[in-house]
Design a protein around this motif. Structure first.
Motif, mmCIF file in Angstrom:
data_model
loop_
_atom_site.group_PDB
_atom_site.id
_atom_site.type_symbol
_atom_site.label_atom_id
_atom_site.label_comp_id
_atom_site.label_asym_id
_atom_site.label_seq_id
_atom_site.Cartn_x
_atom_site.Cartn_y
_atom_site.Cartn_z
ATOM 1 N N GLU A 157 -45.833 -158.435 -5.360
ATOM 2 C CA GLU A 157 -45.083 -157.206 -5.116
ATOM 3 C C GLU A 157 -43.655 -157.294 -5.629
ATOM 4 O O GLU A 157 -42.992 -156.273 -5.817
ATOM 5 N N LEU A 158 -43.159 -158.508 -5.873
ATOM 6 C CA LEU A 158 -41.819 -158.653 -6.448
ATOM 7 C C LEU A 158 -41.788 -158.113 -7.868
ATOM 8 O O LEU A 158 -40.752 -157.621 -8.331
ATOM 9 N N ALA A 159 -42.912 -158.203 -8.566
ATOM 10 C CA ALA A 159 -43.010 -157.597 -9.902
ATOM 11 C C ALA A 159 -43.131 -156.084 -9.786
ATOM 12 O O ALA A 159 -42.558 -155.340 -10.585
ATOM 13 N N TRP A 164 -37.862 -158.923 -9.817
ATOM 14 C CA TRP A 164 -37.729 -159.836 -10.940
ATOM 15 C C TRP A 164 -37.290 -159.041 -12.163
ATOM 16 O O TRP A 164 -37.545 -157.838 -12.268
ATOM 17 N N ALA A 165 -36.628 -159.707 -13.111
ATOM 18 C CA ALA A 165 -36.101 -159.027 -14.310
ATOM 19 C C ALA A 165 -37.214 -158.268 -15.031
ATOM 20 O O ALA A 165 -38.179 -158.868 -15.504
ATOM 21 N N SER A 172 -44.515 -157.743 -16.310
ATOM 22 C CA SER A 172 -45.466 -156.634 -16.406
ATOM 23 C C SER A 172 -46.868 -157.082 -16.039
ATOM 24 O O SER A 172 -47.619 -156.355 -15.376
ATOM 25 N N ASP A 173 -47.233 -158.299 -16.446
ATOM 26 C CA ASP A 173 -48.556 -158.830 -16.115
ATOM 27 C C ASP A 173 -48.673 -159.173 -14.635
ATOM 28 O O ASP A 173 -49.775 -159.167 -14.074
ATOM 29 N N ASP A 213 -44.902 -166.975 0.610
ATOM 30 C CA ASP A 213 -44.119 -168.193 0.372
ATOM 31 C C ASP A 213 -42.768 -167.898 -0.285
ATOM 32 O O ASP A 213 -42.158 -168.765 -0.887
ATOM 33 N N GLU A 214 -42.311 -166.679 -0.171
ATOM 34 C CA GLU A 214 -41.084 -166.126 -0.758
ATOM 35 C C GLU A 214 -41.317 -165.494 -2.129
ATOM 36 O O GLU A 214 -40.434 -164.819 -2.650
ATOM 37 N N ALA A 215 -42.478 -165.711 -2.718
ATOM 38 C CA ALA A 215 -42.769 -165.102 -4.022
ATOM 39 C C ALA A 215 -44.164 -164.503 -4.092
ATOM 40 O O ALA A 215 -44.381 -163.495 -4.762
#
Length: 295
Positions: A157-159, A164-165, A172-173, A213-215
């Motif tokens: 979900e960070l993507a 994330w940049a 994107s992937d 796990d934070e990511a």
């Protein structure tokens, strides 16, 4: 007398030949990095991404070193080169993958694991490619199993959120919908993926559903099937469904992908996503397992 010598020597020659053939068969341990890969591409001895190269991380360890920045489809050749080098002919591989390395390994097996591979000699040049043994081929690779630490096969979900940049092609992937539709996650060519799911997430927990796990959230690190992520937790958390151990369906009935089993669930919430240059976080447990069992 000549006949007797021939009779005696021939078995010895055959025996030496058989011993040489057995000696040629070698096992290797391949480590597939995730996002922000910091090792030198093509250098299978560079463990910068993971930690000190002196660490015991399985028999004849090799670091695949794809760039961790570009799209999975663009960088898959780096992994294919390594698999061709060390996992063909009489040689076999154990594989460890971290984060987006899970996506890379799953994609490469599904898309290329049924294709003809030239048998290679396990002697890589500076580009990470090996010479042919005799020109013969085989279908796919010789892989015993894959250990996955904080696997991003189901995306993050960070993507999705752009945390994330967004200029990185790999991000994107890593969007959950993209990662889950990228390839057939059930098609591992019969290779087992042993999932290690960390749960010490704090900083980004409001973006990641369930335990994380934070990511990476449990829906991904636990190999849960489906087109999108959902909330999965440890049994002590009553607010969402449990991530079950082994191959059993998660609480609520959602199945894991075929040939995926949860080998470790972080019930104590002790392991985060990051190696910290010292084989740390959830990777530490995979390294321990590789040391003990990749022989």
């Amino acid at each position: 007398m000549a006949l007797r010598l021939s009779t005696l020597v021939r078995p010895l020659i055959i025996g030496v030949t058989l011993v040489a053939a057995v000696a040629y068969a070698t096992n290797f341990s391949l480590w597939v990095n995730g996002r922000n890969g910091s090792g030198q591409s093509g250098n299978h001895a560079d463990f910068t991404y993971w930690g000190p190269a002196s660490a015991n991380a399985g028999v004849n360890k090799k670091s695949v070193n794809w760039d961790g920045y570009n799209r999975i489809s663009d960088q898959s050749y780096r992994l294919r080169d390594a698999l061709d080098c060390y996992c063909t002919g009489s040689n076999w591989c154990y594989v460890a993958a971290h984060s987006a390395g899970n996506l890379m390994m799953g994609y490469t097996l599904s898309m290329y694991g049924g294709t003809p591979r030239v048998k290679r000699n396990a002697q890589a040049n500076s580009a990470g490619q090996c010479g042919a043994v005799d020109g013969s081929t085989q279908t796919g690779w010789n892989i015993k199993w894959v250990n996955v630490a904080g696997g991003a096969g189901g995306g993050s979900e960070l993507a999705n959120s752009g945390d994330w940049a967004i200029s990185e092609p790999l991000v994107s992937d890593l969007k959950t919908s993209t990662a889950r539709a990228m390839y057939n996650h059930n098609d591992t060519r019969g290779v087992w993926f042993n999932m290690y799911a960390g749960a010490s997430g704090t900083l980004y927990s409001f973006l990641l559903p369930g335990q994380d796990d934070e990511a990476i959230a449990y829906h991904s690190s636990g190999g849960i099937s489906g087109s999108g992520g959902a909330s999965y937790c440890n049994p002590s958390d009553w607010l969402c469904n449990d991530l079950t151990l082994g191959t059993a369906k998660a609480e609520g009935g959602r199945a894991k992908w075929s040939f995926h089993t949860v080998k470790f669930r972080d019930d104590r919430e002790a392991y985060n996503h990051y190696t910290n240059g010292s084989w740390g976080g959830i990777v530490s447990l995979v390294r321990q397992d590789m040391e003990a069992n990749a022989k």
